[in-house]
Design a protein around this motif. Sequence first.
Motif, mmCIF file in Angstrom:
data_model
loop_
_atom_site.group_PDB
_atom_site.id
_atom_site.type_symbol
_atom_site.label_atom_id
_atom_site.label_comp_id
_atom_site.label_asym_id
_atom_site.label_seq_id
_atom_site.Cartn_x
_atom_site.Cartn_y
_atom_site.Cartn_z
ATOM 1 N N THR A 97 -45.350 -2.694 -11.779
ATOM 2 C CA THR A 97 -46.047 -4.098 -11.024
ATOM 3 C C THR A 97 -47.073 -4.015 -11.823
ATOM 4 O O THR A 97 -47.786 -3.218 -10.912
ATOM 5 C CB THR A 97 -45.753 -4.230 -9.993
ATOM 6 O OG1 THR A 97 -45.243 -3.018 -9.017
ATOM 7 C CG2 THR A 97 -44.091 -4.456 -10.538
ATOM 8 N N SER A 121 -40.440 -2.219 -9.984
ATOM 9 C CA SER A 121 -39.493 -3.718 -10.603
ATOM 10 C C SER A 121 -38.202 -2.815 -10.084
ATOM 11 O O SER A 121 -37.191 -1.798 -10.964
ATOM 12 C CB SER A 121 -39.575 -4.339 -10.393
ATOM 13 O OG SER A 121 -39.059 -3.918 -12.504
ATOM 14 N N LEU A 122 -37.176 -3.454 -9.586
ATOM 15 C CA LEU A 122 -35.776 -3.024 -9.686
ATOM 16 C C LEU A 122 -35.017 -3.277 -10.749
ATOM 17 O O LEU A 122 -34.602 -1.844 -11.435
ATOM 18 C CB LEU A 122 -34.596 -4.173 -8.579
ATOM 19 C CG LEU A 122 -33.110 -3.759 -8.997
ATOM 20 C CD1 LEU A 122 -32.458 -3.035 -8.510
ATOM 21 C CD2 LEU A 122 -32.536 -5.170 -8.786
ATOM 22 N N ASN A 133 -33.458 -0.627 -2.821
ATOM 23 C CA ASN A 133 -33.213 -2.203 -1.708
ATOM 24 C C ASN A 133 -33.933 -0.569 -0.024
ATOM 25 O O ASN A 133 -34.660 -1.136 0.525
ATOM 26 C CB ASN A 133 -32.712 -2.385 -0.728
ATOM 27 C CG ASN A 133 -32.069 -3.536 -1.864
ATOM 28 O OD1 ASN A 133 -33.595 -4.064 -2.499
ATOM 29 N ND2 ASN A 133 -30.738 -3.954 -1.933
ATOM 30 N N ASP A 180 -41.734 -5.261 -0.952
ATOM 31 C CA ASP A 180 -42.128 -6.113 -2.229
ATOM 32 C C ASP A 180 -41.366 -6.656 -2.946
ATOM 33 O O ASP A 180 -41.823 -6.561 -4.163
ATOM 34 C CB ASP A 180 -44.075 -5.566 -2.499
ATOM 35 C CG ASP A 180 -43.505 -4.173 -3.328
ATOM 36 O OD1 ASP A 180 -42.562 -3.859 -2.701
ATOM 37 O OD2 ASP A 180 -44.665 -3.659 -3.239
ATOM 38 N N GLY A 181 -40.319 -5.718 -3.068
ATOM 39 C CA GLY A 181 -39.286 -5.899 -4.051
ATOM 40 C C GLY A 181 -39.691 -4.830 -5.455
ATOM 41 O O GLY A 181 -39.447 -4.783 -6.478
ATOM 42 N N ASP A 241 -37.198 0.920 -0.392
ATOM 43 C CA ASP A 241 -38.625 -0.479 -0.888
ATOM 44 C C ASP A 241 -39.034 -0.790 0.796
ATOM 45 O O ASP A 241 -38.856 -1.675 1.348
ATOM 46 C CB ASP A 241 -38.285 -2.098 -1.265
ATOM 47 C CG ASP A 241 -38.869 -2.665 -1.937
ATOM 48 O OD1 ASP A 241 -40.119 -2.409 -1.629
ATOM 49 O OD2 ASP A 241 -38.627 -3.443 -1.915
ATOM 50 N N LYS A 253 -28.797 0.150 -6.943
ATOM 51 C CA LYS A 253 -29.074 -1.093 -5.712
ATOM 52 C C LYS A 253 -29.858 -0.470 -4.584
ATOM 53 O O LYS A 253 -30.747 -0.870 -3.666
ATOM 54 C CB LYS A 253 -29.250 -2.147 -6.455
ATOM 55 C CG LYS A 253 -28.842 -2.400 -8.072
ATOM 56 C CD LYS A 253 -27.579 -3.976 -8.266
ATOM 57 C CE LYS A 253 -27.952 -4.471 -8.668
ATOM 58 N NZ LYS A 253 -26.536 -5.660 -9.565
#
Length: 646
Positions: free
Chosen positions: A365, A371-372, A326, A333-334, A329, A322
């Motif tokens: 996406t 995405s995560l 982050n 924008d997630g 990224d 995680k």
Amino acid sequence: MAGSAGNLSLGGRTNVRIVVVGDPGTGKSSLIVTAAAEAFPSNVPPVLPPTRLPADFYPDRVPLTIIDTSSSYNSIGKLFEELKHADAVVLTYACDRPETLDRLSTFWLPELRRLEVKVPVIVVGCKLDLRDDNQQVSLEQVMSPIMQQFREIETCIECSAVNQIQVPEVFYYAQKAVLHPTAPLFDQETQTLKPRCVRALKRIFILCDHDRDGALSDAELNDFQVKCFNAPLQPSEIVGVKRVVQEKLPEGVNSRGLTLTGFLFLHALFIEKGRLETTWTVLRKFGYDNDIKLRDDLFPVSFKRAPDQSVELTIEAVEFLKGIFNLFDIDGDGALRPAELDDLFSTSPESPWGEAPYKDAAEKTALDGLSLDGFLSEWALMTLLDPACTLANLIYIGYVGDPASALRITRRRRLDRKKQQSERSVFQCFVFGPKNAGKSALLNSFLGRPFSENYSPTISDRYTVNVVDQLGGGKKTLILREIPEDGVKTLLSNKESLAACDIAIFVHDSSDESSWRKATELLLEVASHGEDSGFEVPCLIVAAKDDLDPYPLAIQDSTRVSQDMGIDAPIPVSMKLGDFNSIFRRIISAAEHPNLSIPETEAGRNRKHYHQLVNRSLMFVSVGAAVAIVGLAAYRVYAARKSASG
């Protein structure tokens, strides 16, 4: 930034085997004897026995075994056998006989390729003392076109055994080509570092950039030098290194120190100057092998497990991932777009998800990002299929915890069934069904992809993975493995094939009676295999294409089969209408209670009935035996009393 390679240059080698080949009379045997004895021999046998140069002969301290060969037709089989075990080949020609030079490209080099001898080749011009003085063509002019055609040639050198000119160098270059190979590091054609080498050096740079400011300060450069070469750099040497870089590449140095660009430039410079041992020493000090991958012994974790156990990421590993998500990224924008994902894996030998089964296995996406949940899903899939690859890539991207803390082996599925509860967080679902039943549409809908009317049959196993939100809160990861109808027989030929399966679903086209019939045949086949192998799995039937009219006897047939086998009635879904009927939650729910939804065949029922009868009989036998023993004891007591009273 330099130094002796020392024992790290061994690459795990304790010996280097060099095979010397070439036309008859080109000086092979004289070359070997002169190198070993450091004197030109007065007479030499036609073929020498294996010759050993001791460990202290060259700086790398690795002994050499040199194999002489005969080029006669009768010895061709032995020659080919020796070449199979060569670490490097010394290929000779005679400087005074141009026809032997021509034979390199017309016979010897093509022959080595034909025999698939994939080792470095050192081309050696012997008898330099006999060359005609009027022949003033340089070695570079002669060899350049041959080297262009045959990239396996590592080095070319001329020597004279009689005059002892460059004889030891021949085998030094051969040894060096084995211990410090060029091919993994450098592309001769483009004169650039190879991608995998760049990725490894980038990771090393990041590990040495302790303050994470994007440059190696003087102190960090010195630490790096001590770690790799066991000797500090003098301040004047650091200034000299940075000056060399700055003159050729201004962006290679900034106010904070040597940048990554400068670090890579330095290594390219070492390699161009023939100092490959410097780069190899650095790579090996940081645990890389000759394929520029981290050595296997750096991953002490054992993944030994029963067939019905799997491997999952631990909470520690998930939290690390995680944080990495982050960090990379960049636009916040997630989602990780392709460029951001490439950057994340730029310190791995290659991106692990570029090919099947990982490519396109997770939800994307709108801008083709992950995405995560999609990112963690890909890691979950890789951990299930190849835990060693997961562990390696965690370390490549910066996981510094104990490797054993990153992954965990789950409880056996057999035990889960006994305890009537699974504690897994990742479930694998096998998706069976006949052709055109709607299996691929189901997998696509799982990733949120729009329904397509175009039908293209799946020809090999395909995986999709996603996170499923539970009704009571919490998340589970579900992996769908689509098995083509034609692949079922091969799958079930392995007794343990269902051991890794948490749940199986059987998809059929609800408007087509033949599709239903084939799906139930597959269900019976899988259920029988589970009963026979001891790896029974919960099963669900999925009635796809619910937007079409069902075939006439659909309700009666499905009721009969589900009741006969003791499983739930088929779950109707329509991918076209987007009516999923909570199918993915229902799959997870069935997998979480692995004692339920297990189909029973007639053969299985008969077998169970037989075991019950046998067990009951054994119970009666046991009770009968106990009664007999009690009776015997009572009789003995009675007899003893009787004799006492008499």
